[in-house]
Design a protein around this motif. Structure first.
Motif, PDB file in Angstrom:
ATOM      1  N   MET A   1      14.277 -55.167  95.073  1.00  0.00           N
ATOM      2  CA  MET A   1      13.913 -55.397  93.673  1.00  0.00           C
ATOM      3  C   MET A   1      14.003 -56.887  93.400  1.00  0.00           C
ATOM      4  O   MET A   1      14.993 -57.520  93.724  1.00  0.00           O
ATOM      5  N   LYS A  30       0.961 -49.361  80.120  1.00  0.00           N
ATOM      6  CA  LYS A  30       2.325 -49.060  80.567  1.00  0.00           C
ATOM      7  C   LYS A  30       2.297 -48.346  81.919  1.00  0.00           C
ATOM      8  O   LYS A  30       3.063 -48.682  82.834  1.00  0.00           O
ATOM      9  N   LYS A  34       3.918 -49.731  85.513  1.00  0.00           N
ATOM     10  CA  LYS A  34       4.880 -48.931  86.278  1.00  0.00           C
ATOM     11  C   LYS A  34       4.335 -48.600  87.673  1.00  0.00           C
ATOM     12  O   LYS A  34       5.064 -48.654  88.653  1.00  0.00           O
ATOM     13  N   GLY A  37       4.939 -51.331  90.144  1.00  0.00           N
ATOM     14  CA  GLY A  37       6.303 -51.711  90.467  1.00  0.00           C
ATOM     15  C   GLY A  37       7.111 -52.361  89.367  1.00  0.00           C
ATOM     16  O   GLY A  37       8.255 -52.746  89.583  1.00  0.00           O
ATOM     17  N   SER A  39       9.486 -52.062  86.692  1.00  0.00           N
ATOM     18  CA  SER A  39      10.374 -51.011  86.190  1.00  0.00           C
ATOM     19  C   SER A  39      11.044 -51.399  84.876  1.00  0.00           C
ATOM     20  O   SER A  39      11.437 -50.535  84.103  1.00  0.00           O
ATOM     21  N   GLU A  40      11.200 -52.683  84.636  1.00  0.00           N
ATOM     22  CA  GLU A  40      11.737 -53.182  83.369  1.00  0.00           C
ATOM     23  C   GLU A  40      10.914 -54.387  82.950  1.00  0.00           C
ATOM     24  O   GLU A  40      10.502 -55.186  83.794  1.00  0.00           O
ATOM     25  N   TYR A  41      10.683 -54.506  81.644  1.00  0.00           N
ATOM     26  CA  TYR A  41       9.924 -55.644  81.128  1.00  0.00           C
ATOM     27  C   TYR A  41      10.435 -55.916  79.726  1.00  0.00           C
ATOM     28  O   TYR A  41      10.295 -55.089  78.835  1.00  0.00           O
ATOM     29  N   GLN A  56      11.089 -59.477  83.991  1.00  0.00           N
ATOM     30  CA  GLN A  56      10.670 -58.227  84.622  1.00  0.00           C
ATOM     31  C   GLN A  56      11.517 -57.932  85.850  1.00  0.00           C
ATOM     32  O   GLN A  56      11.893 -58.857  86.572  1.00  0.00           O
ATOM     33  N   LYS A  57      11.773 -56.647  86.072  1.00  0.00           N
ATOM     34  CA  LYS A  57      12.310 -56.179  87.347  1.00  0.00           C
ATOM     35  C   LYS A  57      11.142 -55.505  88.052  1.00  0.00           C
ATOM     36  O   LYS A  57      10.482 -54.626  87.473  1.00  0.00           O
ATOM     37  N   VAL A  58      10.901 -55.951  89.279  1.00  0.00           N
ATOM     38  CA  VAL A  58       9.716 -55.505  89.995  1.00  0.00           C
ATOM     39  C   VAL A  58      10.075 -55.109  91.421  1.00  0.00           C
ATOM     40  O   VAL A  58      10.782 -55.852  92.111  1.00  0.00           O
ATOM     41  N   SER A  59       9.584 -53.952  91.850  1.00  0.00           N
ATOM     42  CA  SER A  59       9.700 -53.595  93.262  1.00  0.00           C
ATOM     43  C   SER A  59       8.405 -54.055  93.930  1.00  0.00           C
ATOM     44  O   SER A  59       7.343 -54.019  93.336  1.00  0.00           O
TER      45      SER A  59
END
Length: 104
Positions: A1, A30, A34, A37, A39-41, A56-59
């Motif tokens: 992540m 949205k 998602k 990747g 997951s949070e923004y 942002q949290k991104v995978s």
């Protein structure tokens, strides 16, 4: 992540419009974020400067900034262009920020 951060600029007097448009975020946008990747923004506003700080949290290797060729993203940019500082293609002027500290 991975964690990504960037800043953008809101036009003066557009706080309420910006909040309203994001409270009615398009379901297809949205879902696209998602699926890619994100997951949070979160987006924060500094009212003194009208600067927006996005996190942002991104995978995976990319984030929302890598979806520029997507039709839904282009429509969103067009929708937001009247209240933000934008580039000629209506993408938000976005400045990546370097992470210099992280506490886990």
């Amino acid at each position: 992540m991975q964690r990504l951060a960037f800043k953008m600029k809101l036009n003066k007097g557009q706080k309420e419009a910006y909040i309203q448009r994001h409270s009615d975020l398009w379901p297809e946008l949205k879902a696209l974020l998602k699926a890619n990747g994100v997951s949070e923004y979160s987006i924060f506003l500094d009212e003194e400067t009208n600067m927006l700080f996005a996190f942002q949290k991104v995978s995976g290797s990319g984030g929302s900034q890598d979806l520029a060729s997507n039709t839904i993203v282009k429509k969103w940019w067009d929708f937001m262009a009247d209240i933000m500082e934008v580039n000629p293609d209506n993408s938000p002027v976005s400045i990546p920020l370097e992470e210099v500290f992280f506490m886990e």
